[in-house]
Motif scaffolding. Structure first.
Motif, PDB file in Angstrom:
ATOM      1  N   GLU A 189       0.444  -1.168  -0.073  1.00 20.38           N
ATOM      2  CA  GLU A 189       0.294  -0.271   0.008  1.00 20.38           C
ATOM      3  C   GLU A 189       1.132   1.325   0.007  1.00 20.38           C
ATOM      4  OE1 GLU A 189      -4.613   0.146   1.706  1.00 20.38           O
ATOM      5  OE2 GLU A 189      -2.848   0.418   3.356  1.00 20.38           O
ATOM      6  N   LEU A 190       1.832   1.364   0.751  1.00 16.35           N
ATOM      7  CA  LEU A 190       2.798   2.197   1.101  1.00 16.35           C
ATOM      8  C   LEU A 190       3.663   2.502  -0.520  1.00 16.35           C
ATOM      9  CD1 LEU A 190       4.565   2.793   4.554  1.00 16.35           C
ATOM     10  CD2 LEU A 190       2.850   3.583   3.651  1.00 16.35           C
ATOM     11  N   GLU A 192       2.082   1.311  -3.527  1.00 13.99           N
ATOM     12  CA  GLU A 192       0.951   1.932  -4.235  1.00 13.99           C
ATOM     13  C   GLU A 192       0.994   3.537  -3.667  1.00 13.99           C
ATOM     14  OE1 GLU A 192      -2.603  -0.068  -3.466  1.00 13.99           O
ATOM     15  OE2 GLU A 192      -2.347  -0.396  -5.505  1.00 13.99           O
ATOM     16  N   ALA A 193       0.938   3.886  -2.619  1.00  9.82           N
ATOM     17  CA  ALA A 193       1.145   5.539  -2.151  1.00  9.82           C
ATOM     18  C   ALA A 193       1.645   6.225  -3.148  1.00  9.82           C
ATOM     19  CB  ALA A 193       0.587   5.712  -1.169  1.00  9.82           C
ATOM     20  N   GLY A 194       2.656   5.532  -2.862  1.00  3.61           N
ATOM     21  CA  GLY A 194       4.297   6.213  -3.783  1.00  3.61           C
ATOM     22  C   GLY A 194       3.804   6.931  -5.213  1.00  3.61           C
ATOM     23  N   GLN A 195       3.091   5.819  -6.083  1.00  5.98           N
ATOM     24  CA  GLN A 195       2.931   5.645  -7.301  1.00  5.98           C
ATOM     25  C   GLN A 195       1.604   6.899  -7.551  1.00  5.98           C
ATOM     26  OE1 GLN A 195       2.713   1.676  -7.690  1.00  5.98           O
ATOM     27  NE2 GLN A 195       4.765   1.036  -8.955  1.00  5.98           N
ATOM     28  N   SER A 199       5.033   9.879  -7.578  1.00  8.55           N
ATOM     29  CA  SER A 199       6.551   9.181  -7.960  1.00  8.55           C
ATOM     30  C   SER A 199       7.443   8.930  -8.783  1.00  8.55           C
ATOM     31  CB  SER A 199       7.817   8.538  -6.631  1.00  8.55           C
ATOM     32  OG  SER A 199       6.867   8.638  -5.458  1.00  8.55           O
ATOM     33  N   GLN A 203      12.665   9.302  -6.613  1.00  6.68           N
ATOM     34  CA  GLN A 203      11.519   9.585  -5.643  1.00  6.68           C
ATOM     35  C   GLN A 203      11.245   8.356  -4.684  1.00  6.68           C
ATOM     36  OE1 GLN A 203       9.162  12.243  -7.943  1.00  6.68           O
ATOM     37  NE2 GLN A 203       9.934  13.798  -6.776  1.00  6.68           N
ATOM     38  N   LYS A 207      12.433   8.082  -0.596  1.00  9.41           N
ATOM     39  CA  LYS A 207      11.134   8.286  -0.024  1.00  9.41           C
ATOM     40  C   LYS A 207      10.304   7.400   0.219  1.00  9.41           C
ATOM     41  CE  LYS A 207      10.796  13.093  -2.451  1.00  9.41           C
ATOM     42  NZ  LYS A 207      12.100  13.306  -1.104  1.00  9.41           N
ATOM     43  N   VAL A 208      10.323   6.087  -0.347  1.00  5.09           N
ATOM     44  CA  VAL A 208       9.085   5.987   0.414  1.00  5.09           C
ATOM     45  C   VAL A 208      10.411   4.303   0.887  1.00  5.09           C
ATOM     46  CG1 VAL A 208       7.603   3.842  -0.154  1.00  5.09           C
ATOM     47  CG2 VAL A 208       7.436   6.207  -1.314  1.00  5.09           C
ATOM     48  N   GLU A 209      11.283   3.303  -0.202  1.00  3.65           N
ATOM     49  CA  GLU A 209      11.564   2.136  -0.347  1.00  3.65           C
ATOM     50  C   GLU A 209      12.806   2.389   1.273  1.00  3.65           C
ATOM     51  OE1 GLU A 209      11.039   0.170  -4.531  1.00  3.65           O
ATOM     52  OE2 GLU A 209      12.806   0.921  -3.916  1.00  3.65           O
ATOM     53  N   PRO A 211      13.663   4.470   3.780  1.00  2.00           N
ATOM     54  CA  PRO A 211      12.884   4.695   4.538  1.00  2.00           C
ATOM     55  C   PRO A 211      12.134   3.834   5.290  1.00  2.00           C
ATOM     56  CG  PRO A 211      12.523   6.944   2.938  1.00  2.00           C
ATOM     57  CD  PRO A 211      13.432   5.693   2.250  1.00  2.00           C
ATOM     58  N   GLY A 212      11.418   3.514   4.694  1.00  2.00           N
ATOM     59  CA  GLY A 212      10.364   2.179   4.918  1.00  2.00           C
ATOM     60  C   GLY A 212      11.729   0.896   5.292  1.00  2.00           C
TER      61      GLY A 212
ATOM     62  N   PHE B 112      -6.912   5.568   1.089  1.00  4.71           N
ATOM     63  CA  PHE B 112      -6.809   4.078   1.365  1.00  4.71           C
ATOM     64  C   PHE B 112      -7.304   2.874   1.845  1.00  4.71           C
ATOM     65  CE2 PHE B 112      -2.557   5.897  -1.675  1.00  4.71           C
ATOM     66  CZ  PHE B 112      -2.237   4.767  -2.539  1.00  4.71           C
ATOM     67  N   TYR B 120       7.550   6.564   9.327  1.00  2.00           N
ATOM     68  CA  TYR B 120       8.406   7.293   9.447  1.00  2.00           C
ATOM     69  C   TYR B 120       7.846   8.397   8.880  1.00  2.00           C
ATOM     70  CZ  TYR B 120       8.810   5.911   4.559  1.00  2.00           C
ATOM     71  OH  TYR B 120       8.269   5.131   3.476  1.00  2.00           O
ATOM     72  N   PHE B 129       3.592  14.633   1.457  1.00  2.00           N
ATOM     73  CA  PHE B 129       3.873  14.370   0.682  1.00  2.00           C
ATOM     74  C   PHE B 129       4.378  14.126  -0.660  1.00  2.00           C
ATOM     75  CE2 PHE B 129       4.036   9.685  -2.070  1.00  2.00           C
ATOM     76  CZ  PHE B 129       5.590  10.184  -2.154  1.00  2.00           C
ATOM     77  N   ILE B 133       6.676  15.637  -4.016  1.00  2.00           N
ATOM     78  CA  ILE B 133       6.437  15.027  -4.887  1.00  2.00           C
ATOM     79  C   ILE B 133       7.018  15.868  -6.133  1.00  2.00           C
ATOM     80  CG2 ILE B 133       5.944  12.630  -7.029  1.00  2.00           C
ATOM     81  CD1 ILE B 133       7.549  11.571  -4.091  1.00  2.00           C
TER      82      ILE B 133
END
Lengths: 280, 399
Positions: A189-190, A192-195, A199, A203, A207-209, A211-212, B112, B120, B129, B133
């Protein structure tokens, strides 16, 4: 019975695995001498720089700096332990070996991370790379580390450089694996949120992968440090300096006292590093 | 009204050979048959619809009906296998990767089901966010994010991490994140399904409130017909990847086009057959016919009532006594309550809420529910009915 012995005879055709490896190593030395030389040069320079830098500090100052860092990062207990631990090392007359060990560990860990983390990232995004690297990583991690010493010795001769190289090979696996795992574990889901918010790949990564995946990557760093430390004594066999050297010397002279002192030095270093570089 | 989104003959087939699945769709095989024949799963099947500018378009269906897949096709998080999608009249199917990224930034905000907040990042960092971006400067995006957070009522939580917030608040952050980017279209994938019922209702109300102020087209996914009816200007009901019915509330509720829809709708209408018996409450106090006005006054004072039902010893309904009647009795020095009590028409326990509604409207007293042998078994006050309306708002209001 006859059949069995026939089969055994058939199996025992003597595949020359050892010869192949030897040929391969010879081939590398013959054709990539310059590359190997350059690598050796870089690693050597790194170790020397670290050593030079660390020896700039008088022991007492160094102890205080480590103690302060420990106090700042982890609190009172580790600070006290660090102070007394370091004083003990100094007291045992192992200070020089101790600093040399830190320098070579810093080099090994740095190289292992610089190679390992990007490889882990690529592995997480490319199925092909993942499938190719998986058996190689298994091999790197499971082959007894002594075995690395031989080619390292052949490529780079005696000294601290081959020790560091062997350490890198051994200690690189956890950062690769845990970076890969960390990225894979980022919830869909994160991603997907990024996409969904548009992004691009960079990015997405930064910003997503990453940090996660950070907790997992930090665990990889910690393991990398610990595995480097465990190579200290082994690498001394091919002439790497540091705390491993007195251990080896005590082995040949059956000097229990010296052996334990050096061993204790490794333990103190291990505990300080582990506590400092751990995700709590 | 202008069409914001047009979806033309859209299909999505998951599996090893999607094209084969498409062919089987064209040959008219069902979802199950296609799975059995070719190992391909039909996600969305020949879907056609358009979303008008500024409306809330709800796509409803049970899990596995393809609604989430359809939603993700709209911004190409999932690549459709066949068909066309037009946004503002332009096809988005031909966009290359870079153009698509640009398009997502400009046109779509998304919310979602499980919030998809970055653990984080702080609340404020999560909200900004999309703007980050898009490359907006830090100051500007902070300001916009603060505004968005204020819109959803989360001022003061900017520096918290998502896991410090409750589910409802987390989804507000999700909502703020989608609001902050100020895109034309908001895609909402079952945003309130993970919330408990009361919070869910709050969030729906808040969304409707926000919707008044913002100029957005919303595509909203849900599996809950109540929610669909409450929020949707138009509702599409999906089953096995197809839209089986599309229309406004009235059409969905009253003209079910097949059994599947009818079954859904029946679920909602169950409350229409709720009876007086289901919603009545126990009378707080009763006056027996042989008791006097002073007792009546005492009982009414004790329970804070303005009226009281009068029954005989067998609990048979006799009438109702209002506080004014009691006063009259005291003034007249009368004792027989039966002479003073009024006859409010009694209600049969089987009366439906619909019928009750009409009778309660012009009445100030509670209604007596009288069962066999004229026995008073319960009372209905306006609040009983209203409480039941509140829990099933949509279908009653429409009548």
């Amino acid at each position: 019975m006859e059949v069995i012995s026939e089969i055994e005879e058939f199996i025992n055709i003597g595949i020359p695995v050892g010869d192949w490896i030897e040929n391969f190593v010879d081939f590398l030395i013959a054709n990539f001498g310059e590359v190997l030389g350059a690598i050796s040069e870089i690693i050597g320079t790194m170790i020397e720089s670290f050593e030079g830098f660390l020896f700039l500090f008088p022991p007492l100052i160094f102890m205080l700096i480590i103690t302060l860092i420990a106090a700042k990062v982890r609190g009172k207990e580790l600070a006290i332990f660090s102070l007394f631990g370091l004083m003990l090392v100094f007291n045992m007359g192992l200070w020089e070996e101790f600093i040399v060990t830190i320098a070579s560990i810093l080099t090994s860990v740095l190289v292992a991370l610089v190679l390992g983390i990007p490889l882990g990232i690529v592995k997480a995004h490319s199925k092909i790379v993942h499938l190719i690297t998986r058996p190689i990583l298994d091999l790197m991690q499971t082959i007894p580390p002594f075995v690395y010493l031989i080619p390292a010795l052949m490529f780079f001769g005696l000294g601290t450089v081959p020790g560091v190289i062997a350490t890198v090979v051994f200690a690189m696996v956890p950062p690769v694996r845990l970076t890969y795992l960390g990225i894979k574990q980022v919830p869909d889901e994160l991603i997907e949120a990024g996409q969904a918010f548009g992004s691009n790949w960079w990015q997405m990564l930064t910003k997503v992968e990453l940090p996660g995946a950070l907790p997992s990557i930090l665990m990889g760093v910690n393991q990398c440090i610990m595995m480097s430390l465990s190579m200290v004594v082994i690498a001394a066999m091919i002439g790497a300096g540091g705390l491993g050297e007195p251990v080896l010397r005590s082995l040949s002279t059956v000097d229990v006292g010296l052996g334990f002192e050096a061993g204790l030095g490794v333990v103190i270093l291990a505990i300080i590093l582990d506590r400092l570089f751990r995700e709590e | 009204m202008k069409n914001k989104i047009e979806v033309k003959n859209l299909s999505k087939v998951f599996g090893p050979r999607p094209q084969e699945g498409i062919e089987l769709i064209d040959e008219g095989f069902s979802k199950d048959e296609i799975l059995a024949k070719s190992d391909n799963t039909v996600g969305v099947r020949n879907v056609d619809f358009s979303v008008r500018e500024g409306e809330i378009f709800v796509i409803m269906g049970l899990s596995g009906s393809g609604k989430s897949t359809l939603l993700r096709c709209l911004n190409r998080l999932i690549e459709p296998t066949r068909g066309d999608i037009l946004i503002d009249g332009d096809s988005i199917m031909d966009l290359n990767k870079k153009e698509l990224i640009h398009y997502r930034r400009q046109k779509f905000g998304m919310v979602f089901q499980n919030f998809a907040l970055f653990p984080y990042r702080t609340v404020l960092e999560n909200t900004e966010f999309g703007l980050e971006i898009d490359g907006m400067s830090k100051e500007k995006r902070r300001e916009k994010s603060r505004q968005a957070l204020a819109m959803v009522g989360l001022e003061g939580y900017e520096e918290q991490k998502p896991d410090q917030l409750s589910g409802g608040m987390q989804q507000r952050v999700g909502l703020a994140r989608a609001l902050a980017v100020e895109t034309d279209i908001m895609l909402m994938d079952e945003p309130f399904s993970a919330l408990d019922p009361l919070i869910k209702k709050d969030m729906q109300d808040q969304l409707l409130e926000l919707y008044e102020d913002i100029d957005r087209t919303i595509v909203f996914i849900t599996h809950d017909l109540d929610e669909a009816l409450k929020l949707g200007d138009r509702i599409a009901i999906m089953k096995d990847g197809e839209i089986v019915q599309l229309g406004d509330h009235e059409e969905i509720l009253t003209r079910a086009e097949n059994d599947y829809v009818a079954e859904f709708v029946q679920d909602v209408n169950r409350s229409r057959v709720l009876t007086a018996e289901d919603i009545m409450s126990k009378p707080l106090a009763l006056l027996y016919e042989n008791q006097g006005p002073k007792t009546a006054l005492h009982k009414m004072n004790e329970e804070g009532l303005t009226s009281i039902f009068v029954v005989d010893r067998e609990r048979r309904y006799q009438g109702i006594l209002l506080i004014d009647d009691v006063k009259d009795m005291l003034d007249d020095n009368a004792r027989d309550v039966k002479k003073y009590c009024r006859q409010v028409p009694e209600i049969d326990p089987q009366t439906t809420i619909d019928e009750l509604f009409a009778r309660l409207a012009d009445l100030d007293t509670p209604l007596p529910v009288v069962g066999e042998e004229q026995k008073l078994i319960g009372v209905i006050v306006k609040t009983n009915v209203i409480a039941n309306l509140a829990s099933e708002p949509d279908e009653q209001v429409k009548d």
